[in-house]
Design an enzyme around this catalytic site. Structure first.
Site, PDB file in Angstrom:
ATOM      1  N   HIS A 155       2.313   1.039   6.442  1.00  0.00           N
ATOM      2  CA  HIS A 155       2.618   0.929   5.237  1.00  0.00           C
ATOM      3  C   HIS A 155       2.494  -0.416   4.583  1.00  0.00           C
ATOM      4  CE1 HIS A 155       6.541  -1.276   6.005  1.00  0.00           C
ATOM      5  NE2 HIS A 155       6.379  -0.672   7.174  1.00  0.00           N
ATOM      6  N   ASP A 171       3.932  -1.167   1.515  1.00  0.00           N
ATOM      7  CA  ASP A 171       5.203  -1.505   0.614  1.00  0.00           C
ATOM      8  C   ASP A 171       5.871  -2.506   1.922  1.00  0.00           C
ATOM      9  OD1 ASP A 171       5.920   0.541   2.423  1.00  0.00           O
ATOM     10  OD2 ASP A 171       7.718   1.045   1.447  1.00  0.00           O
ATOM     11  N   ASP A 201       5.799  -6.921   8.866  1.00  0.00           N
ATOM     12  CA  ASP A 201       6.280  -5.796   8.641  1.00  0.00           C
ATOM     13  C   ASP A 201       5.701  -5.008   7.213  1.00  0.00           C
ATOM     14  OD1 ASP A 201       7.434  -3.509   8.666  1.00  0.00           O
ATOM     15  OD2 ASP A 201       9.540  -4.074   8.398  1.00  0.00           O
ATOM     16  N   GLU A 230       7.550   3.449   3.003  1.00  0.00           N
ATOM     17  CA  GLU A 230       7.912   3.622   4.236  1.00  0.00           C
ATOM     18  C   GLU A 230       9.494   2.891   4.277  1.00  0.00           C
ATOM     19  OE1 GLU A 230       9.256   2.871   8.322  1.00  0.00           O
ATOM     20  OE2 GLU A 230       8.863   1.254   6.763  1.00  0.00           O
ATOM     21  N   GLU A 231       9.517   1.779   3.347  1.00  0.00           N
ATOM     22  CA  GLU A 231      10.856   1.089   3.267  1.00  0.00           C
ATOM     23  C   GLU A 231      11.666   1.608   2.311  1.00  0.00           C
ATOM     24  OE1 GLU A 231      11.160  -1.211   5.353  1.00  0.00           O
ATOM     25  OE2 GLU A 231       9.517  -2.311   5.937  1.00  0.00           O
ATOM     26  N   GLU A 251       3.523  -1.142  13.401  1.00  0.00           N
ATOM     27  CA  GLU A 251       4.698  -1.561  13.143  1.00  0.00           C
ATOM     28  C   GLU A 251       4.850  -2.872  14.156  1.00  0.00           C
ATOM     29  OE1 GLU A 251       6.742  -1.502  10.785  1.00  0.00           O
ATOM     30  OE2 GLU A 251       6.873   0.657  10.053  1.00  0.00           O
ATOM     31  N   HIS A 305      12.042  -8.436   7.247  1.00  0.00           N
ATOM     32  CA  HIS A 305      12.979  -8.248   6.521  1.00  0.00           C
ATOM     33  C   HIS A 305      13.731  -9.578   6.080  1.00  0.00           C
ATOM     34  CE1 HIS A 305      13.229  -3.435   6.671  1.00  0.00           C
ATOM     35  NE2 HIS A 305      12.063  -4.000   7.143  1.00  0.00           N
TER      36      HIS A 305
HETATM   37 ZN   LIG Z   1       7.729  -1.578   8.703  1.00  0.00          ZN
END
Ligand SMILES: [Zn+2]
Length: 399
Positions: free
Chosen positions: A74, A76, A107, A141-142, A170, A368
């Site tokens: 992903h 995003d 990520d 995805e997030e 990932e 994150h």
């Molecule tokens: Zn991820």
């Protein structure tokens, strides 16, 4: 024309696209620019659904004779949080002391950047591929993940796309690159229990039915005994009570209602259906217990509501795929990764319905977080691992 063989350059270009879910932010256009010169055909389907934002997705394929490998991921990213706390701006891809800073660095724009570099290098040295490679990339995805990987897989399958294996990029490594390949995931389910009692004066409990007593009884039955002791491939199933709510400000009033929510991560001893049945069974039995409800003649009056869709447990058993990947890790960094099923769910849970899937990417430590970042050396190493994997997996497939 320069081909995208440098993972750091690829990643910098991607980080500079502020693609916080659900915004595309230029990230998919950047991918398209990298992949077209490598002979990929690119499609960017947009999916919509009631109550969620439209999401642009991405599917690129380079076709050849032989098996079909899909890389999934992903573009995003999660929001930056407090931007002032970042040492370097979150969408600038600045490098300091050998590390690149930016939201999505690990990520998982970093994983995508390395995979593309690996394909570009492979094509540069071998001139072609002994099969097909595709990149299945979502921008959701997030976020709610409604208009993302599930729909993209359905869309591609409906066009006749078939895959022999998939690797999800990932960040799977807890501490150092090469620690861990994920070969499966536990399932996940959440539920809420509401206990209905009868409100009353705390001094006259016989006239009331305190739902907190009922809720304690039910929650205890969920926490004990353990669901299982784990299996060869999975850690033990675990249930966490994530909230207990009564919302009663008065100390002398027995409330009318009490609620609890829980999440359970279950292993391959169970399916989503059997673990749900087990939980219902435990609650029904416990509802009749008198431990906290002496003198009550009726069982605890409760409702259980399952929240969201369950995530199903899965385990990949494709030895060729697992061996090709763990062998590549060993060849590049000199040690074998652990094969693990730990951690949260990922989009691999959707891909597993189409082909065997494993997950391997960067080190997840800063994902994150403020100051998400990746060492340039790590990008180079992951690129080498992916390149080796592509070579070995197709080589075995062709033989
Ligand atoms: Zn991820």
């Amino acid at each position: 024309m320069t081909l995208p063989t440098d993972p750091a350059a690829n990643l910098a270009a991607l980080i500079r696209c502020p693609s916080v879910t659900p915004i595309e932010g230029g990230a998919l256009s950047t991918l398209e620019k990298m992949l077209k010169p490598l002979g990929f055909s690119v499609e960017r389907p947009v999916f919509s659904d009631d109550g969620t934002p439209d999401i642009e997705n991405f599917y690129a394929r380079r076709s050849g004779n032989g098996p079909h490998l899909m890389f999934a991921g992903h573009t995003d990213v999660v929001p930056v949080g407090d931007e002032a706390s970042w040492t370097h701006p979150p969408f600038a891809a600045e490098i300091a002391k050998g590390e690149m800073f930016g939201r999505g660095a690990v990520d998982m724009k970093g994983g995508i950047a390395c995979f593309i570099a690996a394909v570009a290098r492979h094509l540069g040295s071998k001139g072609g591929l002994k099969g097909s490679v595709s990149l299945l990339i979502t921008g959701d995805e997030e976020g709610p993940a409604i208009n993302g990987t599930t729909k993209l897989l359905e869309w591609a399958a409906a066009k006749g796309e078939k895959w022999d294996a998939s690797i999800v990029g990932e960040p799977t490594n807890p501490d150092a690159l090469g620690d861990m390949i994920k070969i499966g995931r536990r399932g996940s389910l959440s539920g809420s229990i509401t206990v209905n009692g009868r409100q009353g004066h705390a001094a006259y409990p016989q006239l009331a039915d305190n739902p907190v007593r009922g809720l304690m009884t039910l929650v205890e039955a969920l926490l004990h005994p353990v669901f299982d002791n784990g299996t060869k491939d999975f850690q033990p199933t675990n249930l966490e009570v994530t909230s207990i709510d009564v919302g009663n400000p008065a100390t002398n009033v027995i409330p009318a209602k009490a609620m609890a929510t829980f999440n359970i991560r279950f292993n391959d001893t169970w399916t989503a259906e059997t673990i749900q049945a087990e939980i219902h069974n435990r609650l029904d039995k416990a509802a009749k217990r008198k431990k906290y409800r002496a003198g009550k003649t009726t069982p605890v009056d409760y409702e259980l509501v399952w929240r969201d869709r369950p995530s199903h447990v899965f385990l990949t058993r494709d030895d060729r795929l697992i061996e090709a990947l763990s062998g590549s890790v060993k060849a590049v960094i000199g040690r074998k990764p652990a094969l693990s099923t730990s951690g949260g769910t990922s989009d691999a849970r959707f891909i597993k319905d189409y082909c065997p899937v494993v997950e391997f990417g960067l080190v997840g430590k800063t994902m994150h977080m403020v100051d998400e970042r990746v060492a340039l050396a790590e990008l180079e190493t992951l690129t080498q691992i992916y390149q080796r994997f592509i070579e070995d997996w197709f080589e075995q497939g062709a033989s």
